[in-house]
Every structure is written in C-alpha cells, then in structure tokens.
Design an enzyme around this catalytic site. Structure first.
Site, mmCIF file in Angstrom:
data_model
loop_
_atom_site.group_PDB
_atom_site.id
_atom_site.type_symbol
_atom_site.label_atom_id
_atom_site.label_comp_id
_atom_site.label_asym_id
_atom_site.label_seq_id
_atom_site.Cartn_x
_atom_site.Cartn_y
_atom_site.Cartn_z
ATOM 1 N N LYS A 113 57.820 -9.669 23.655
ATOM 2 C CA LYS A 113 57.328 -9.987 22.316
ATOM 3 C C LYS A 113 56.543 -11.294 22.278
ATOM 4 O O LYS A 113 55.627 -11.440 21.470
ATOM 5 C CB LYS A 113 58.486 -10.016 21.308
ATOM 6 C CG LYS A 113 59.061 -8.626 21.060
ATOM 7 C CD LYS A 113 59.767 -8.498 19.733
ATOM 8 C CE LYS A 113 60.072 -7.028 19.460
ATOM 9 N NZ LYS A 113 60.732 -6.769 18.215
ATOM 10 N N LYS A 197 57.235 1.691 24.573
ATOM 11 C CA LYS A 197 58.090 2.291 23.549
ATOM 12 C C LYS A 197 57.335 2.451 22.224
ATOM 13 O O LYS A 197 56.409 1.675 21.939
ATOM 14 C CB LYS A 197 59.395 1.500 23.369
ATOM 15 C CG LYS A 197 59.301 0.255 22.543
ATOM 16 C CD LYS A 197 60.694 -0.216 22.105
ATOM 17 C CE LYS A 197 60.535 -1.366 21.131
ATOM 18 N NZ LYS A 197 61.668 -1.692 20.334
ATOM 19 N N LYS A 200 56.792 -0.337 15.686
ATOM 20 C CA LYS A 200 56.090 -0.577 14.414
ATOM 21 C C LYS A 200 54.890 -1.478 14.624
ATOM 22 O O LYS A 200 53.893 -1.398 13.930
ATOM 23 C CB LYS A 200 57.015 -1.304 13.422
ATOM 24 C CG LYS A 200 58.267 -0.606 13.069
ATOM 25 C CD LYS A 200 59.055 -1.483 12.085
ATOM 26 C CE LYS A 200 60.533 -1.225 12.206
ATOM 27 N NZ LYS A 200 61.276 -2.364 12.747
HETATM 28 N N1 AQP Z 1 61.020 3.486 20.444
HETATM 29 C C1 AQP Z 1 62.324 3.447 20.166
HETATM 30 N N2 AQP Z 1 63.154 4.337 20.728
HETATM 31 C C2 AQP Z 1 64.496 4.327 20.443
HETATM 32 N N3 AQP Z 1 65.055 3.435 19.613
HETATM 33 C C3 AQP Z 1 64.261 2.533 19.036
HETATM 34 N N4 AQP Z 1 64.487 1.526 18.175
HETATM 35 C C4 AQP Z 1 63.323 0.885 17.886
HETATM 36 N N5 AQP Z 1 62.309 1.444 18.549
HETATM 37 C C5 AQP Z 1 62.851 2.483 19.281
HETATM 38 C C6 AQP Z 1 65.818 1.224 17.649
HETATM 39 O O1 AQP Z 1 65.716 1.099 16.242
HETATM 40 C C7 AQP Z 1 66.663 0.147 15.803
HETATM 41 C C8 AQP Z 1 65.983 -0.807 14.874
HETATM 42 O O2 AQP Z 1 64.975 -1.523 15.571
HETATM 43 P P1 AQP Z 1 64.243 -2.733 14.860
HETATM 44 O O3 AQP Z 1 63.289 -2.229 13.872
HETATM 45 O O4 AQP Z 1 65.258 -3.654 14.322
HETATM 46 O O5 AQP Z 1 63.512 -3.519 15.984
HETATM 47 P P2 AQP Z 1 62.692 -3.107 17.228
HETATM 48 O O6 AQP Z 1 63.595 -2.528 18.264
HETATM 49 O O7 AQP Z 1 61.942 -4.313 17.626
HETATM 50 O O8 AQP Z 1 61.746 -1.954 16.664
HETATM 51 P P3 AQP Z 1 60.178 -1.865 16.724
HETATM 52 O O9 AQP Z 1 59.723 -0.623 16.082
HETATM 53 O O10 AQP Z 1 59.681 -2.119 18.109
HETATM 54 O O11 AQP Z 1 59.751 -3.033 15.750
HETATM 55 P P4 AQP Z 1 58.732 -4.186 15.971
HETATM 56 O O12 AQP Z 1 57.471 -3.534 16.382
HETATM 57 O O13 AQP Z 1 58.670 -4.832 14.615
HETATM 58 O O14 AQP Z 1 59.308 -5.072 17.010
HETATM 59 C C9 AQP Z 1 67.245 -0.527 17.040
HETATM 60 O O15 AQP Z 1 68.534 0.003 17.288
HETATM 61 C C10 AQP Z 1 66.304 -0.132 18.134
HETATM 62 O O16 AQP Z 1 66.980 -0.007 19.372
#
Ligand code: AQP
Length: 336
Positions: A113, A197, A200
């Site tokens: 990140k 992965k 968002k």
């Molecule tokens: N691609 C994924 N596959 C499986 N699980 C996922 N999670 C996120 N992306 C995937 C799971 O969703 C939960 C909430 O995640 P989060 O929104 O708190 O943060 P993150 O993991 O950082 O998700 P993003 O989409 O990648 O957000 P951004 O882009 O804002 O950083 C967690 O349990 C995570 O494991």
C-alpha cells in the site's frame, strides 16, 4: 477458556466488491447463526489514506447498508463504527508499545500500500495492524472471518496477544485468535490481472464487480474478463499456472457453494465463453438483489444512523469493561 466470539471489520473506502463479499461478508452472514458476532465499519483504518470527509460519511453508511443488504441482521449482531468506541484507539496505543518495530517492518500489506514512496506514507498506515489487533482483542474475540490477504495481520494479532499475556503474566487474558478464511476462494483476484487481488482502490473499474453494479455491467465485465486460450480443464492440476482461469472457476464455486472439482466436472473441455455466461448468471442472481437493497437502504439514512447508534452503545459497554481490566493489568487507571 474464552467464550466464542466473532469480530471482523470492513473499511468504508468506497464501493464494496465481489472480493469483499466472497472473502468476508458471505462468511459473516453464515456465522451470525452460530456465534455471538460483532461487525465493525473500520473508519479509523480508512483515514490511514487521505479521505474526502463528505465521501467518508456516505461510505460509512453505505458499508452498513451493504452489511444489511447482504443478509446481516442488525438485531442479532452488533453492527457499529470504530470511531464511536474510543477504547479501540486507546488499546491500539497500548499495542504500539507492545509490538516491535521489526514486526511492523515485515508486514507485506504496508509495503504494497505504501508503494515506492514509503517515506511519504502515513505513520498510521504502518501501525494499522496494531489498531486491527486492538479492534479484535478489545472484545476478546476468538474467531475472525477475513480474506486471505489479512492472514499476516492476524498472525501479528496472535503475537501481540501472546507477548502481552507473557509480559504482564496474566495467563491467557487475551485469546489467541483463529482466522476463518473461506476454502473455495480465499482471495478473489482482479478480472484484468490474475496475479493482483480485486480491490476498491484499483484504478480500473473493469477489474472488479461492485456490489452495486447492474446486470448489464456485470455481464459486460465478465465477458471482458481476462482468460487464456486453453479450454477449461477437467482436473484441478489443469489449472496450474493459469491464474485468471483459476480465479473465474473459484468465483463460480464460491458463489454457488460448490467445490472446485464439481465445477471442473461440469465445465471440463468446454470453452470460456460458455462458462462465462453461466458465471455471469450466477453473479447476477446473487449480487443484483444485494445492490438493489443497498440503494434502497441508502434512501433511509435515519434507519442506518439508528443501527449504528444502537450497535455502538452495545460495543462501547463491552469495550469499556475490558479496557478497565487491561489498564489495571498494566498498572494504569482512569481518574476521570
Ligand atoms: N480480493 C479479495 N479477496 C478476498 N477477500 C478480500 N477482502 C478484500 N479484498 C479481497 C476482504 O474483505 C474484508 C474487508 O476488506 P477491507 O475493505 O477492510 O480492506 P482491504 O482488504 O484493503 O480491501 P480492498 O478492497 O483492497 O480495499 P482498498 O483498496 O481500500 O485497500 C477483509 O476481510 C479482506 O480480507
């Protein structure tokens, strides 16, 4: 012995997607009938990156709406936002003093990140896993449903709990948490690149299925999803080194609650265009009703505020009680 209790959180950082749903929220819904569950909108984690205040407010409500639209019952579970319960931040400070800098340096998500310009990342982004440990341990939660990308942070939570219990000789005051990671698909990958992965924050909207996407958009995104030139194999071995194919097959298995073997038996030897139309159908059937319900709930902000208010009060009582015990163990007290 600790009472079984589930805790998990989701960041209000924009449109929730199929990865959030299959990796985490679907599991939250299944667990609500088996455990006492606490589900948190982790807004303090969101500000580790710059947020627009107006959008953040709306995203917090939309995350509550997404939980409820996905099937979480706010009467049965505690649903609240992290900023409402100050004990999370207070325990995070304690854990900043328990965790070691070397442990933080090993966190791969920080490296991903923060990107190339590590020196310019917020300090919050680096100590994010300590706040995550505090989110879980302030409730002495025993089980944490998350996607596979959060596994390392949960290992850190276990290390922090062990070190605290050991440093302060307080037996097993903090439980050693168990991650609950989905089996058929632990990490949903981008539709454009099977090595990344689904996320968002990825620039291309074509890389993900958002919970609010309509039927036509889902169909178009799946049609355009990257695959390879081979047909679908009949055995799991045939998916080796085929990241994009593995991803689509795993999504299909997870959304239909079947094993990957069964999907390969059904589609083995067929080409991707046949499979993709079935995959679209399955996603549309599951996701579109959720998207419609999110939009409907977003028209009733009063209701969403009430859910947060009620959940926050309940969470605050549990957290305050435990923080008092934790401070006492450390030798701290609150005189106000
Ligand atoms: N691609 C994924 N596959 C499986 N699980 C996922 N999670 C996120 N992306 C995937 C799971 O969703 C939960 C909430 O995640 P989060 O929104 O708190 O943060 P993150 O993991 O950082 O998700 P993003 O989409 O990648 O957000 P951004 O882009 O804002 O950083 C967690 O349990 C995570 O494991």
């Amino acid at each position: 012995m600790h009472k079984k209790r589930v805790f998990s959180g989701v960041q209000p950082t924009g449109n929730l997607h199929l990865g959030n749903y299959l990796g985490a929220i679907k599991n939250f819904v299944d667990l609500q009938n088996k455990f006492e569950c606490i589900y948190c909108i982790v807004d303090l984690h969101a500000i580790t990156n710059k947020q627009n205040p107006k959008e953040l407010k709306s995203n917090i409500l939309e995350t509550v709406a997404s939980f409820i639209a996905s099937g979480l019952n706010p009467e049965k579970n505690i649903i609240f936002n992290q900023a409402s319960v100050s004990a999370h931040s207070e325990l995070a400070w304690v854990f900043n003093c328990v965790a070691r800098i070397g442990w933080m340096n090993r966190m791969t998500q920080f490296k991903e990140k923060a990107g190339a310009n590590k020196e310019n990342a917020s300090v919050g982004l680096m100590v994010y896993p300590n706040l995550m440990a505090a989110d879980i341990l302030i409730y002495k939660a025993t089980h944490v449903p998350v996607g596979e990308d959060q596994k390392q942070h949960l290992e850190l939570t276990r290390d922090i709990a062990k070190k605290f219990n050991n440093d302060f000789k307080c037996g097993e005051y903090f439980p050693i948490v168990e991650p609950l990671i989905p089996k058929e698909i632990s990490r949903v990958m981008s539709l454009r690149d099977g090595k990344k992965k689904m996320s968002k924050s990825e620039d291309s909207d074509q890389s993900r299925i958002n919970l609010k996407d309509d039927k036509d958009l889902i169909d178009q995104k799946i049609k355009k999803a990257k695959t390879d030139n081979d047909s679908i194999p009949s055995e799991i071995n045939g998916l080796k080194n085929r990241n994009e194919a593995t991803n689509l097959i795993s999504i299909y298995a997870s959304i239909n609650n079947v094993k990957i073997d069964k999907v390969l038996k059904e589609f083995g030897g067929k080409n991707f265009s046949t499979f993709k139309s079935k995959l679209s159908e399955s996603i549309i059937e599951k996701i579109c009703p959720i998207g419609k319900q999110i939009k409907k709930l977003m028209d009733d902000e009063k209701y969403l505020h009430k859910v947060l208010e009620k959940g926050s009060k309940k969470a605050d009582i549990l957290a305050k009680h435990n923080l008092k015990e934790i401070y006492d163990i450390i030798g701290l007290a609150k005189f106000s």
